[in-house]
Structure formats: structure tokens, C-alpha cells
Motif scaffolding. Structure first.
Motif, short mmCIF file in Angstrom:
data_model
loop_
_atom_site.label_atom_id
_atom_site.label_comp_id
_atom_site.label_asym_id
_atom_site.label_seq_id
_atom_site.Cartn_x
_atom_site.Cartn_y
_atom_site.Cartn_z
N MET A 1 0.83 -1.19 0.00
CA MET A 1 0.00 0.00 0.00
C MET A 1 0.87 1.25 0.00
O MET A 1 0.47 2.27 -0.53
N LEU A 2 2.03 1.18 0.61
CA LEU A 2 2.91 2.33 0.63
C LEU A 2 3.26 2.81 -0.77
O LEU A 2 3.30 4.01 -1.05
N GLU A 3 3.47 1.87 -1.68
CA GLU A 3 3.77 2.22 -3.07
C GLU A 3 2.60 2.97 -3.70
O GLU A 3 2.78 3.97 -4.38
N LEU A 4 1.38 2.50 -3.44
CA LEU A 4 0.18 3.16 -3.96
C LEU A 4 0.10 4.59 -3.44
O LEU A 4 -0.16 5.53 -4.19
N VAL B 1 -1.51 8.49 -4.58
CA VAL B 1 -2.28 9.32 -3.67
C VAL B 1 -1.56 10.63 -3.34
O VAL B 1 -2.17 11.70 -3.39
N ILE B 2 -0.29 10.57 -3.02
CA ILE B 2 0.44 11.81 -2.70
C ILE B 2 0.49 12.76 -3.90
O ILE B 2 0.18 13.95 -3.74
N PRO B 3 0.81 12.29 -5.11
CA PRO B 3 0.74 13.21 -6.25
C PRO B 3 -0.68 13.77 -6.46
O PRO B 3 -0.85 14.95 -6.80
N GLY B 4 -1.69 12.95 -6.23
CA GLY B 4 -3.07 13.44 -6.33
C GLY B 4 -3.37 14.49 -5.29
O GLY B 4 -4.01 15.52 -5.58
N LEU C 1 -3.92 8.96 4.22
CA LEU C 1 -3.34 10.29 4.05
C LEU C 1 -4.25 11.38 4.60
O LEU C 1 -3.81 12.25 5.36
N ILE C 2 -5.52 11.35 4.23
CA ILE C 2 -6.44 12.42 4.63
C ILE C 2 -6.64 12.43 6.14
O ILE C 2 -6.69 13.50 6.75
N ALA D 1 2.44 20.29 0.77
CA ALA D 1 2.52 21.63 0.16
C ALA D 1 2.79 21.47 -1.33
O ALA D 1 3.55 20.61 -1.74
N ALA D 2 2.12 22.29 -2.09
CA ALA D 2 2.30 22.28 -3.54
C ALA D 2 3.57 22.99 -3.92
O ALA D 2 4.07 23.83 -3.23
#
Length: 110
Positions: free
Chosen positions: A1-4, A9-12, A97-98, A109-110
Motif C-alpha cells: 500500500m505504501l507504493e500506492l 495518492v500523494i501526487p493526487g 493520508l487524509i 505543500a504544492a
């Protein structure tokens, strides 16, 4: 799941921060979160529907998959059971993440 989480998810989440600004995660109801749903997905909860979110963020279906906003089961040749499992795994990544963002235990941060 860490890879996912790291790959999608992080880029999203970063893309959402660029689009929505900080704090978008506070508008996500984790109990309703369902990436297979047009209205209960992350984009659905933020924009009213996943399709509207994709349109406003100028993303196509492949990019939606790459950013963890949807699982393009057909493109990967998944049967229904595999697609359901893939969406559940994606949901776990977003929830992880959320929930950390909502508790302020991580920052993005973006």
C-alpha cells in the motif's frame, strides 16, 4: 500500500492542493469516501462529481488513474472483483493520508 500512496495518492493530493489550496482535506467525509463512486470519491466530494472535478482540473481518465482519483479497471483488464478490490485499496490510501492531514500529523505543500 505504501507504493500506492507514494505513487498515486500523494501526487493526487499535491494536485488537489494546487487546485483547491490548503485545507481541502477538511471537506472530505472519510466515512463516505468511495473512489468507485462519482459523488463520494475525493473529487466527487470536492467538486460535486468526479467528472466535474476532472474537467475543472483538466485531467483525462489516464491522469485520474495516475493521481489516484479513480481506478481505470477496463484499461488494466480487471474483472469486477479485481476492480472492487483495487478501489478499496485506493480508498485505504486516501483515508490514511487524509486522516493524517485532518489530524495535522503530516503536511503537504504544492
Amino acid at each position: 500500500m505504501l507504493e500506492l500512496i507514494n505513487d498515486r495518492v500523494i501526487p493526487g493530493a499535491l494536485r488537489l492542493t494546487e487546485s483547491q489550496g490548503d485545507g481541502w482535506w477538511h471537506r472530505i467525509n472519510l466515512e463516505r469516501l468511495d473512489s468507485s463512486s462519482d459523488t463520494n470519491s475525493v473529487l466527487g466530494q470536492l467538486y460535486g462529481s468526479r467528472e466535474k472535478g476532472l474537467r475543472l482540473m483538466l485531467l483525462d481518465t489516464e491522469e485520474a488513474d495516475n493521481f489516484g482519483f479513480h481506478v481505470n479497471a477496463e484499461a488494466f483488464g480487471m474483472d469486477n472483483n479485481m476492480a472492487v478490490t483495487a478501489h478499496r485499496i485506493l480508498d485505504l490510501g486516501w483515508v490514511n493520508l487524509i486522516s493524517n492531514l485532518q489530524r495535522d500529523t503530516v503536511r503537504i505543500a504544492a
